[in-house]
Structures are given as C-alpha cells and as structure tokens.
Design a protein around this motif. Structure first.
Motif, PDB file in Angstrom:
ATOM      1  N   THR A   1     -15.009   0.799  33.039  1.00 27.47           N
ATOM      2  CA  THR A   1     -14.091  -0.296  33.391  1.00 27.47           C
ATOM      3  C   THR A   1     -12.861   0.213  34.140  1.00 27.47           C
ATOM      4  O   THR A   1     -11.913  -0.538  34.363  1.00 27.47           O
ATOM      5  N   GLN A   2     -12.879   1.497  34.499  1.00 27.02           N
ATOM      6  CA  GLN A   2     -11.802   2.134  35.263  1.00 27.02           C
ATOM      7  C   GLN A   2     -10.450   2.069  34.546  1.00 27.02           C
ATOM      8  O   GLN A   2      -9.395   1.964  35.176  1.00 27.02           O
ATOM      9  N   ASN A   3     -10.517   2.137  33.225  1.00 24.25           N
ATOM     10  CA  ASN A   3      -9.285   2.215  32.435  1.00 24.25           C
ATOM     11  C   ASN A   3      -8.956   3.690  32.255  1.00 24.25           C
ATOM     12  O   ASN A   3      -9.185   4.278  31.199  1.00 24.25           O
ATOM     13  N   PHE A   4      -8.435   4.274  33.314  1.00 23.99           N
ATOM     14  CA  PHE A   4      -8.297   5.729  33.359  1.00 23.99           C
ATOM     15  C   PHE A   4      -7.198   6.259  32.442  1.00 23.99           C
ATOM     16  O   PHE A   4      -7.265   7.392  31.977  1.00 23.99           O
ATOM     17  N   GLU A   5      -6.195   5.441  32.172  1.00 22.64           N
ATOM     18  CA  GLU A   5      -5.119   5.887  31.278  1.00 22.64           C
ATOM     19  C   GLU A   5      -5.648   6.082  29.860  1.00 22.64           C
ATOM     20  O   GLU A   5      -5.419   7.121  29.236  1.00 22.64           O
ATOM     21  N   LYS A   6      -6.371   5.080  29.352  1.00 23.08           N
ATOM     22  CA  LYS A   6      -6.950   5.207  28.016  1.00 23.08           C
ATOM     23  C   LYS A   6      -8.025   6.283  27.985  1.00 23.08           C
ATOM     24  O   LYS A   6      -8.173   6.996  26.988  1.00 23.08           O
ATOM     25  N   ALA A   7      -8.758   6.411  29.078  1.00 26.00           N
ATOM     26  CA  ALA A   7      -9.792   7.442  29.155  1.00 26.00           C
ATOM     27  C   ALA A   7      -9.176   8.834  29.042  1.00 26.00           C
ATOM     28  O   ALA A   7      -9.699   9.707  28.337  1.00 26.00           O
ATOM     29  N   ALA A   8      -8.055   9.033  29.710  1.00 24.83           N
ATOM     30  CA  ALA A   8      -7.381  10.342  29.665  1.00 24.83           C
ATOM     31  C   ALA A   8      -6.889  10.658  28.252  1.00 24.83           C
ATOM     32  O   ALA A   8      -7.020  11.798  27.769  1.00 24.83           O
ATOM     33  N   ASP A   9      -6.316   9.653  27.581  1.00 26.49           N
ATOM     34  CA  ASP A   9      -5.848   9.851  26.213  1.00 26.49           C
ATOM     35  C   ASP A   9      -7.013  10.235  25.298  1.00 26.49           C
ATOM     36  O   ASP A   9      -6.902  11.150  24.472  1.00 26.49           O
ATOM     37  N   LEU A  10      -8.118   9.522  25.467  1.00 30.92           N
ATOM     38  CA  LEU A  10      -9.277   9.761  24.616  1.00 30.92           C
ATOM     39  C   LEU A  10      -9.894  11.129  24.896  1.00 30.92           C
ATOM     40  O   LEU A  10     -10.347  11.815  23.971  1.00 30.92           O
ATOM     41  N   GLN A  11      -9.894  11.537  26.153  1.00 28.88           N
ATOM     42  CA  GLN A  11     -10.416  12.866  26.498  1.00 28.88           C
ATOM     43  C   GLN A  11      -9.622  13.959  25.806  1.00 28.88           C
ATOM     44  O   GLN A  11     -10.187  14.955  25.338  1.00 28.88           O
ATOM     45  N   GLY A  12      -8.303  13.762  25.722  1.00 30.41           N
ATOM     46  CA  GLY A  12      -7.471  14.740  25.036  1.00 30.41           C
ATOM     47  C   GLY A  12      -7.783  14.818  23.551  1.00 30.41           C
ATOM     48  O   GLY A  12      -7.839  15.916  22.971  1.00 30.41           O
ATOM     49  N   ILE A  13      -7.992  13.667  22.926  1.00 29.01           N
ATOM     50  CA  ILE A  13      -8.334  13.633  21.497  1.00 29.01           C
ATOM     51  C   ILE A  13      -9.685  14.285  21.262  1.00 29.01           C
ATOM     52  O   ILE A  13      -9.845  15.100  20.341  1.00 29.01           O
ATOM     53  N   ILE A  14     -10.660  13.965  22.095  1.00 29.02           N
ATOM     54  CA  ILE A  14     -11.996  14.552  21.953  1.00 29.02           C
ATOM     55  C   ILE A  14     -11.935  16.067  22.092  1.00 29.02           C
ATOM     56  O   ILE A  14     -12.560  16.805  21.317  1.00 29.02           O
ATOM     57  N   ALA A  15     -11.162  16.544  23.055  1.00 28.85           N
ATOM     58  CA  ALA A  15     -11.037  17.991  23.268  1.00 28.85           C
ATOM     59  C   ALA A  15     -10.450  18.679  22.034  1.00 28.85           C
ATOM     60  O   ALA A  15     -10.915  19.760  21.633  1.00 28.85           O
ATOM     61  N   ARG A  16      -9.462  18.062  21.419  1.00 28.30           N
ATOM     62  CA  ARG A  16      -8.853  18.652  20.220  1.00 28.30           C
ATOM     63  C   ARG A  16      -9.824  18.655  19.046  1.00 28.30           C
ATOM     64  O   ARG A  16      -9.874  19.621  18.269  1.00 28.30           O
ATOM     65  N   LEU A  17     -10.593  17.580  18.927  1.00 26.24           N
ATOM     66  CA  LEU A  17     -11.589  17.527  17.849  1.00 26.24           C
ATOM     67  C   LEU A  17     -12.671  18.575  18.073  1.00 26.24           C
ATOM     68  O   LEU A  17     -13.145  19.206  17.099  1.00 26.24           O
ATOM     69  N   GLU A  18     -13.056  18.778  19.306  1.00 29.32           N
ATOM     70  CA  GLU A  18     -14.060  19.808  19.610  1.00 29.32           C
ATOM     71  C   GLU A  18     -13.529  21.196  19.265  1.00 29.32           C
ATOM     72  O   GLU A  18     -14.268  22.055  18.767  1.00 29.32           O
ATOM     73  N   ASP A  19     -12.231  21.417  19.511  1.00 32.26           N
ATOM     74  CA  ASP A  19     -11.622  22.698  19.151  1.00 32.26           C
ATOM     75  C   ASP A  19     -11.659  22.919  17.646  1.00 32.26           C
ATOM     76  O   ASP A  19     -11.906  24.035  17.171  1.00 32.26           O
ATOM     77  N   ILE A  20     -11.401  21.851  16.885  1.00 32.57           N
ATOM     78  CA  ILE A  20     -11.449  21.963  15.426  1.00 32.57           C
ATOM     79  C   ILE A  20     -12.863  22.338  14.973  1.00 32.57           C
ATOM     80  O   ILE A  20     -13.041  23.194  14.107  1.00 32.57           O
ATOM     81  N   CYS A  21     -13.861  21.698  15.555  1.00 36.47           N
ATOM     82  CA  CYS A  21     -15.250  22.005  15.192  1.00 36.47           C
ATOM     83  C   CYS A  21     -15.630  23.440  15.506  1.00 36.47           C
ATOM     84  O   CYS A  21     -16.440  24.050  14.809  1.00 36.47           O
ATOM     85  N   LYS A  22     -15.010  23.990  16.565  1.00 31.22           N
ATOM     86  CA  LYS A  22     -15.275  25.376  16.926  1.00 31.22           C
ATOM     87  C   LYS A  22     -14.482  26.356  16.060  1.00 31.22           C
ATOM     88  O   LYS A  22     -14.698  27.570  16.127  1.00 31.22           O
ATOM     89  N   GLY A  23     -13.549  25.806  15.268  1.00 30.92           N
ATOM     90  CA  GLY A  23     -12.716  26.669  14.451  1.00 30.92           C
ATOM     91  C   GLY A  23     -11.565  27.258  15.210  1.00 30.92           C
ATOM     92  O   GLY A  23     -10.904  28.196  14.735  1.00 30.92           O
ATOM     93  N   ASP A  24     -11.270  26.728  16.412  1.00 35.83           N
ATOM     94  CA  ASP A  24     -10.190  27.270  17.227  1.00 35.83           C
ATOM     95  C   ASP A  24      -8.814  26.873  16.728  1.00 35.83           C
ATOM     96  O   ASP A  24      -7.819  27.543  16.993  1.00 35.83           O
ATOM     97  N   CYS A  25      -8.746  25.730  16.028  1.00 37.44           N
ATOM     98  CA  CYS A  25      -7.459  25.283  15.495  1.00 37.44           C
ATOM     99  C   CYS A  25      -7.713  24.332  14.359  1.00 37.44           C
ATOM    100  O   CYS A  25      -8.848  23.901  14.116  1.00 37.44           O
ATOM    101  N   ARG A  26      -6.676  23.992  13.643  1.00 36.94           N
ATOM    102  CA  ARG A  26      -6.761  23.063  12.519  1.00 36.94           C
ATOM    103  C   ARG A  26      -5.989  21.812  12.836  1.00 36.94           C
ATOM    104  O   ARG A  26      -5.139  21.776  13.706  1.00 36.94           O
ATOM    105  N   ASN A  27      -6.299  20.754  12.072  1.00 36.41           N
ATOM    106  CA  ASN A  27      -5.547  19.517  12.197  1.00 36.41           C
ATOM    107  C   ASN A  27      -4.341  19.607  11.287  1.00 36.41           C
ATOM    108  O   ASN A  27      -4.407  19.321  10.110  1.00 36.41           O
ATOM    109  N   ASP A  28      -3.224  20.064  11.805  1.00 29.63           N
ATOM    110  CA  ASP A  28      -2.031  20.260  10.990  1.00 29.63           C
ATOM    111  C   ASP A  28      -1.256  18.972  10.908  1.00 29.63           C
ATOM    112  O   ASP A  28      -0.272  18.776  11.453  1.00 29.63           O
TER     113      ASP A  28
END
Length: 238
Positions: free
Chosen positions: A211-238
């Motif tokens: 739907t070309q909602n790029f602002e929300k897409a960018a926010d969500l991409q950032g959240i997904i990236a952080r969650l992926e880092d947690i799964c890899k053990g790269d960081c914790r959810n502090d």
C-alpha cells in the motif's frame, strides 16, 4: 465426602507453566477455570491452601465441580459463576490466573477490577491471542510484566506473563509490546515465540509495502531487524 481419586493430576505444558508462576502459599482465583484442573493441581501439590474457580457458564462450572469432588478437594476449592472477577472480592485472593482466553477479554476483565491495582496482587496471564495489545494495555495501566516465558503445547507456542501493579512503571522499549520479557532469557521456546512474531510482522510489512505506506514499513523493518538480532543472540531486549 467421596473418596479422592487415585490417579495423579497432570497438566499440559501450558497450564503447568501457569501453575509454576503462582506464588507458594497464596490463595488463588482461576478465572475461566473450565474443568478446574489448574486449581485442583495447585491444591493437590500444596502450592495453594485454598482456591476459587470461576466460570461464566454453568456447564463448565458443573464439570469443574465434578472434578473437584473426584479429586477430593471440595473443602479447599470453591466454585463460582462469575463474569471475570465480578464475583471475587479483593480480600479473598492473592494470585489471580487468567488463562486460555483472548487478550481482549483479559483486558476487559482487568479493566473492570480496579482493585487489581495493588502491588500485593499477582496476575498470571496466558493469552491465546492479542498479546501485543495486552502488553500495551498492561503498560498503559501501570501493570509491569516482571517475568515472561513461552511454552509449546499441542503444537502451538504460547506465553505466560507474571504481572504486578507498579505505579512507577514506564515502558521504554519499542519491542516490549511484541515480546515483553521473552528476550531476557532466550530459551528454545522463547526463541520460537520471537520467530513467530517476526513472521507475523513480516506479513504486516508486506502489506505496508503493497500500500506504499513506507513510513510504517520503515518502522516495522527496524523492529524486525532488532528481533532477528535477539534470535541470533547478538543482543537482548533490555
């Protein structure tokens, strides 16, 4: 009184994790108790000296009563027909279990019971859906998730939250609504829950991009990236 049943009481993994979060020697209310297996287990295993098992419907409550007599604990477990906590009084209980129902219904039950805003009261919550909205609601009402653990039962992954009211609580991390405290200890079950969350958010991301909602897409991409880092053990959810 009918003789107690000799068959040991066993809980599935989901209910067992709920039981393990209940404080020792507390009086517990199991809201929407259905067959009352959780209350029965807590009493039989000496976790709780007394329990109240409630249900909105008369049929499940009759089943609960049958099981309570079957296991010989009718002197320790009281059943009540109740819409949420409407028929439970603050002085009666220490720990409150609300398990096996959607997050929206759990929110409604908590919102109607203002007496839960007491640091001495302990909530054990196990939503079947709507976890993100439930965590956001809890934070908005100053209920703090102090511990959270995922569990796999019948092929599905669930989360169990240990919650206290804390007037000073502030949610400060954008990941909190999505995984709560599950990033604190990356067990295999917690990882599975986070991976499921990533899949759900990735589906939402596809919708925003379509739907070309790029602002929300960018926010969500950032959240997904952080969650992926947690799964890899790269960081914790502090």
């Amino acid at each position: 009184m009918k003789k107690a049943h000799n068959t040991p009481m066993r809980l599935d993994k989901r209910l067992y994790l709920c039981a393990k979060n209940v404080r020792l020697s507390s009086t517990v209310a199991d809201i929407g108790a259905d067959h009352a297996y959780l209350a029965i287990w807590l009493v039989l295993n000496g976790v709780c000296p007394r329990a109240i098992a409630t249900d909105l419907r008369a049929g499940p409550l009759r089943n609960a009563q049958k099981n309570i007599f079957k296991y010989g604990v009718a002197d320790k477990i009281e059943t009540r027909l109740s819409d949420g906590l409407d028929a439970v009084f603050p002085a009666e209980v220490d720990d409150i279990i609300i398990a096996g129902m959607g997050g929206e219904l759990i929110m409604q039950i908590i919102a109607r019971a203002d007496w839960l805003k007491d640091p001495a009261k302990h909530l054990v919550l196990q939503p079947m859906s709507g976890e993100v909205e439930l965590r956001e609601f809890l934070a908005s009402q100053k209920f703090k998730i102090v511990a959270e653990q995922a569990v796999v039962s019948c092929g599905k992954v669930y989360t169990v939250m240990s919650v206290f009211f804390d007037a000073n609580f502030r949610r400060c991390d954008e990941l909190y609504p999505y995984i709560g405290r599950l990033g604190d200890d990356l067990t295999a079950e917690n990882r599975l829950y986070i991976e499921r969350t990533i899949r759900d958010l990735s589906n939402q991301l596809s919708g925003f991009l379509a739907t070309q909602n790029f602002e929300k897409a960018a926010d969500l991409q950032g959240i997904i990236a952080r969650l992926e880092d947690i799964c890899k053990g790269d960081c914790r959810n502090d």
